[in-house]
Scaffold this motif. Structure first.
Motif, PDB file in Angstrom:
ATOM      1  N   SER A 144       0.857  -1.184   0.000  1.00 37.80           N
ATOM      2  CA  SER A 144       0.000   0.000   0.000  1.00 37.80           C
ATOM      3  C   SER A 144       0.893   1.234   0.000  1.00 37.80           C
ATOM      4  N   ALA A 145       0.312   2.399  -0.235  1.00 35.92           N
ATOM      5  CA  ALA A 145       1.096   3.643  -0.258  1.00 35.92           C
ATOM      6  C   ALA A 145       1.796   3.870   1.081  1.00 35.92           C
ATOM      7  N   GLU A 146       1.195   3.437   2.174  1.00 37.07           N
ATOM      8  CA  GLU A 146       1.802   3.625   3.499  1.00 37.07           C
ATOM      9  C   GLU A 146       3.046   2.752   3.692  1.00 37.07           C
ATOM     10  N   ASP A 147       3.096   1.607   2.984  1.00 36.19           N
ATOM     11  CA  ASP A 147       4.212   0.671   3.120  1.00 36.19           C
ATOM     12  C   ASP A 147       5.410   1.052   2.270  1.00 36.19           C
ATOM     13  N   ASP A 148       5.203   1.808   1.210  1.00 32.48           N
ATOM     14  CA  ASP A 148       6.228   2.021   0.186  1.00 32.48           C
ATOM     15  C   ASP A 148       6.977   3.316   0.421  1.00 32.48           C
ATOM     16  N   GLU A 149       8.291   3.240   0.373  1.00 32.45           N
ATOM     17  CA  GLU A 149       9.136   4.417   0.589  1.00 32.45           C
ATOM     18  C   GLU A 149       8.923   5.489  -0.471  1.00 32.45           C
ATOM     19  N   GLU A 150       8.389   5.123  -1.617  1.00 37.11           N
ATOM     20  CA  GLU A 150       8.151   6.107  -2.673  1.00 37.11           C
ATOM     21  C   GLU A 150       6.719   6.635  -2.631  1.00 37.11           C
TER      22      GLU A 150
END
Length: 190
Positions: free
Chosen positions: A84-90
């Motif tokens: 998910s967006a919260e998990d990804d450094e980008e």
């Protein structure tokens, strides 16, 4: 995102991989040519492929690829590493498409292109970016990814196999890349 969809194109059907697919899929995977540029080049061996097959079933996201004209399984691919967006450094949601292999009888004939168009189109309904991790020296796969509009990123991944270091490079396709690239144009009938 549904990582076990049924996707149907003009010539190919992708459906969840099942335990009963072992014999048909190993018939494809037992050809050493399939793995000659792959970092895990011995996957043609039954005991090595069995681990790969069992891992695909255990993790989910694995799909059997079927030639609809013949009814034969011709390979496999997977959706893995859903973030998910919260998990990804980008700060983008993403999924990895990979572990793809096809019978050499289908190389250079548009099969990979149709399969990836189906998978990428499906995934981009739920995520912002598709990642593809490929062995640095696997030029067949790298060229195939570039032909479908994937771009090499600066990201790399270092793994070990049989005591040796294996470098993977990461390619990506975003929603914007898909819409303006060769796969998106094909989806629109261009």
């Amino acid at each position: 995102m549904d990582r076990q969809p049924v996707l149907e194109g003009e010539r190919y059907l992708l459906r969840p991989l099942a335990g009963e697919d072992w014999a048909a899929l190993y018939a494809v995977a037992s050809d050493p040519a399939v793995w000659e540029q792959h970092p895990m080049h011995d996957r043609w061996r039954a005991e090595v492929f069995r681990e790969f097959f069992d891992d695909a079933l255990a993790k989910g996201g694995a799909l059997a690829i079927i030639d609809t004209r013949k009814g034969d399984i011709i390979g496999s691919s997977r959706f893995q590493a859903l973030k998910s967006a919260e998990d990804d450094e980008e700060e983008q949601s993403s999924v990895e498409i990979g572990w793809t292999f096809l019978s050499p009888n289908y190389w250079g004939k548009g099969a990979n292109r149709e399969i990836k168009r189906l998978m990428v189109g499906h995934a981009l309904k739920s995520v912002d970016r598709i990642d593809f991790r490929v062995g640095e020296s696997n030029w067949r796969s790298r060229i195939a990814l570039e032909k479908i509009g994937a771009r090499q990123t600066r990201r790399t991944d270092l793994a070990k196999y049989q005591g040796k270091r294996v470098l993977h490079v990461v390619y990506a396709i975003t929603r914007e890349d898909f819409a303006s690239g060769p796969l998106g144009r094909e989806s629109l009938g261009d």
